[in-house]
Design a protein around this motif. Structure first.
Motif, short mmCIF file in Angstrom:
data_model
loop_
_atom_site.label_atom_id
_atom_site.label_comp_id
_atom_site.label_asym_id
_atom_site.label_seq_id
_atom_site.Cartn_x
_atom_site.Cartn_y
_atom_site.Cartn_z
N VAL A 299 0.84 -1.20 0.00
CA VAL A 299 0.00 0.00 0.00
C VAL A 299 0.88 1.26 0.00
N GLN A 300 1.97 1.24 0.75
CA GLN A 300 2.88 2.38 0.78
C GLN A 300 3.51 2.63 -0.58
N ARG A 301 3.91 1.55 -1.25
CA ARG A 301 4.47 1.72 -2.60
C ARG A 301 3.41 2.26 -3.56
N PHE A 302 2.19 1.77 -3.42
CA PHE A 302 1.11 2.21 -4.29
C PHE A 302 0.81 3.70 -4.12
N SER A 303 0.83 4.17 -2.87
CA SER A 303 0.44 5.55 -2.58
C SER A 303 1.63 6.50 -2.53
N HIS A 304 2.80 6.05 -2.97
CA HIS A 304 3.99 6.91 -2.97
C HIS A 304 3.75 8.16 -3.79
N LYS A 305 4.13 9.31 -3.27
CA LYS A 305 3.97 10.63 -3.91
C LYS A 305 2.52 11.12 -3.93
N SER A 306 1.64 10.42 -3.22
CA SER A 306 0.25 10.89 -3.14
C SER A 306 0.09 11.85 -1.97
N ASN A 307 -0.79 12.84 -2.14
CA ASN A 307 -1.09 13.78 -1.07
C ASN A 307 -2.18 13.26 -0.13
N HIS A 308 -2.79 12.13 -0.49
CA HIS A 308 -3.87 11.56 0.31
C HIS A 308 -3.32 10.40 1.13
N THR A 309 -3.13 10.62 2.40
CA THR A 309 -2.62 9.57 3.27
C THR A 309 -3.54 9.39 4.48
N ASP A 310 -3.58 8.18 4.98
CA ASP A 310 -4.40 7.89 6.15
C ASP A 310 -3.73 6.77 6.93
N ASP A 311 -4.13 6.62 8.20
CA ASP A 311 -3.63 5.52 9.00
C ASP A 311 -4.03 4.20 8.35
N ALA A 312 -3.16 3.23 8.43
CA ALA A 312 -3.44 1.90 7.86
C ALA A 312 -3.12 0.84 8.90
N THR A 313 -4.12 0.02 9.22
CA THR A 313 -3.96 -0.99 10.26
C THR A 313 -4.64 -2.28 9.83
N ALA A 314 -4.04 -3.40 10.19
CA ALA A 314 -4.63 -4.70 9.81
C ALA A 314 -4.33 -5.74 10.88
N VAL A 315 -5.28 -6.67 11.04
CA VAL A 315 -5.11 -7.83 11.93
C VAL A 315 -5.51 -9.06 11.14
N LEU A 316 -4.60 -10.05 11.11
CA LEU A 316 -4.87 -11.30 10.38
C LEU A 316 -4.92 -12.44 11.38
N ILE A 317 -6.01 -13.20 11.34
CA ILE A 317 -6.17 -14.38 12.20
C ILE A 317 -5.91 -15.62 11.34
N ARG A 318 -4.90 -16.39 11.71
CA ARG A 318 -4.57 -17.62 10.99
C ARG A 318 -5.00 -18.83 11.83
N SER A 319 -5.83 -19.65 11.24
CA SER A 319 -6.28 -20.87 11.90
C SER A 319 -5.38 -22.02 11.45
#
Length: 430
Positions: free
Chosen positions: A409-429
């Motif tokens: 996501v950081q590579r995708f949004s590089h040089k963009s003026n639109h930024t926001d917090d990004a958080t994720a939780v992955l549950i692996r069974s």
């Protein structure tokens, strides 16, 4: 202290001695000297470092007119004294020396009256305070901004009657430039100090937030958790939590507070604390969100809200119960990817609502992703969103993980003026 001294206009009428033939006058009124003054005023107003500015003032004036002593006194904002901040050619006073306003010397008098005072002969001036033994004349000019005296410029000379009316006018004009430059330097210094203070506070706030997340992940038999937290600024409104509820139950939280920066971070902290106090009282995520919502409605500022996924995982039955407060649909990964079609209540803090529960069994090999909109709504330089399709594509890869997702996501949004917090939780069974 004498109070009946003649005004500057009367003092200036004292007949000059050798004004026309004085080397000082000839030098000052020459084109070369005037160019030096013009250059001095330009250099003075170009400096935003107060200490450097005052050094430049005293040295440029002394070099331009060849007098033996130049000093700049500034009013102490916390008292009724003048403080020596810049000096050249004086052996009596040092930087930091103080004079009482209205009581000591021509400097104190001019600071009190705001009127230029010129002593053609310091030996007969009632206000003159002896400094150098060979000083014969002194010109003291107020430094004023917005009608207030912020300092005094003092110029001494070894020659009696050293300053003509025109020369006084030139130095008064220069004093106006100096006063403006001092105010600009002070404003710049204050803004710099404020910025430094804000940076320190932001760094401390970030450290506090990180301490909330950098803790041991609960060991849950048959399951593993991966988390990633990437604030857009120093602090974030996004947050996640993993709460040991006992009896092989684990609370899993992912939330996004509206807004950014410090206000969002403060609301995040309070929301997290309240949820943690409620979570162990009731194993139902839907009822827990209802209680949390009621409390936030009482305390949250108008217009502020929180979207949240709150789930309770039962490790023994492998069942997870999910409730959503206006949050994005979780992504189920099991050979293929699909978004869970769950009902959701309103975001927390906006109004009374219920929070339906969705139950799912996580068989071995199944993964479940919770994420915030800072991932799917991240934009590139042409305002194209990362989107749900790219999220799915990422987790179709065998090596997919949440840290890799954030990096993508950081590579995708590089040089963009639109930024926001990004958080994720992955549950692996497993």
């Amino acid at each position: 202290m004498a109070t009946n001294s003649p005004p500057i206009e009367a003092i200036r009428k004292i007949p000059p001695h050798v004004h026309s033939s004085s080397p000082f006058v000839q030098a000052l009124m020459s084109a070369k000297a005037m160019m030096k003054f013009q250059r001095a005023s330009q250099l003075i107003t170009s400096s935003l470092d107060l200490e450097m500015l005052l050094e430049r003032v005293v040295n440029d004036i002394a070099d331009s007119i060849g007098c033996v002593e130049v000093s700049v006194w500034l009013r102490d904002p916390n008292g009724e004294e003048m403080v020596l901040n810049g000096v050249r050619g004086c052996t009596t006073y040092r930087k930091g020396s103080r004079l009482k306003i209205g009581e000591r010397g021509m400097v104190g008098h001019v600071a009190a009256t705001g009127v230029t005072r010129y002593a053609p002969d310091v030996t007969i001036d009632s206000y003159y305070l002896a400094c150098e033994l060979d000083t014969r004349s002194e010109l003291t000019v107020p430094l004023m901004t917005c009608g207030e005296v912020i300092g005094v410029l003092c110029v001494d000379h070894q020659q009696a009657n050293a300053f003509s009316d025109d020369e006084v006018l030139v130095l008064e004009a220069l004093a106006g430039h100096i006063a403006v430059a001092i105010e600009n330097a002070r404003l710049f210094r204050n803004e710099r100090l404020e910025r430094e203070q804000m940076k320190r506070e932001a760094a401390e706030a970030r450290a506090v937030q990180q301490a909330l997340f950098v803790k041991a992940v609960p060991l849950v038999c048959g399951f593993a958790f991966e988390t990633a937290w990437n604030p857009a600024g120093s602090v974030a409104g996004d947050w996640f939590d993993l709460i040991d509820l006992g009896n092989e139950l684990t609370g899993i939280v992912l939330a996004d507070v509206s807004g950014k920066g410090m206000p969002a971070a403060l609301l995040m902290s309070s929301t997290r604390a309240i949820l943690r106090s409620l979570a162990k009282l009731d194993p139902s995520p839907g009822r827990t969100l209802m209680q949390l919502n009621q409390m936030l409605m009482e305390d949250f500022p108008t217009g502020k809200f929180v979207t949240m996924i709150y789930a309770v995982l039962d490790a023994q039955s492998r069942e997870i119960t999910i409730a959503s407060a206006g949050h994005l649909r979780p992504l189920l990964i099991n050979g293929e990817c699909s978004f869970l079609d769950i009902d959701t209540g309103m975001p927390l803090g906006l109004g009374s609502t219920s929070y339906p529960e969705y139950k799912l069994t996580l068989h071995p090999g199944t993964q479940l992703l919770f994420y915030t909109d800072g991932i799917t709504e991240a934009m590139n330089h042409v305002d194209e969103e990362y989107g749900a399709a790219r999220l799915v594509q990422h987790f179709l890869q065998p090596s997919a993980c949440v840290e890799g997702l954030i990096e993508e996501v950081q590579r995708f949004s590089h040089k963009s003026n639109h930024t926001d917090d990004a958080t994720a939780v992955l549950i692996r069974s497993r």
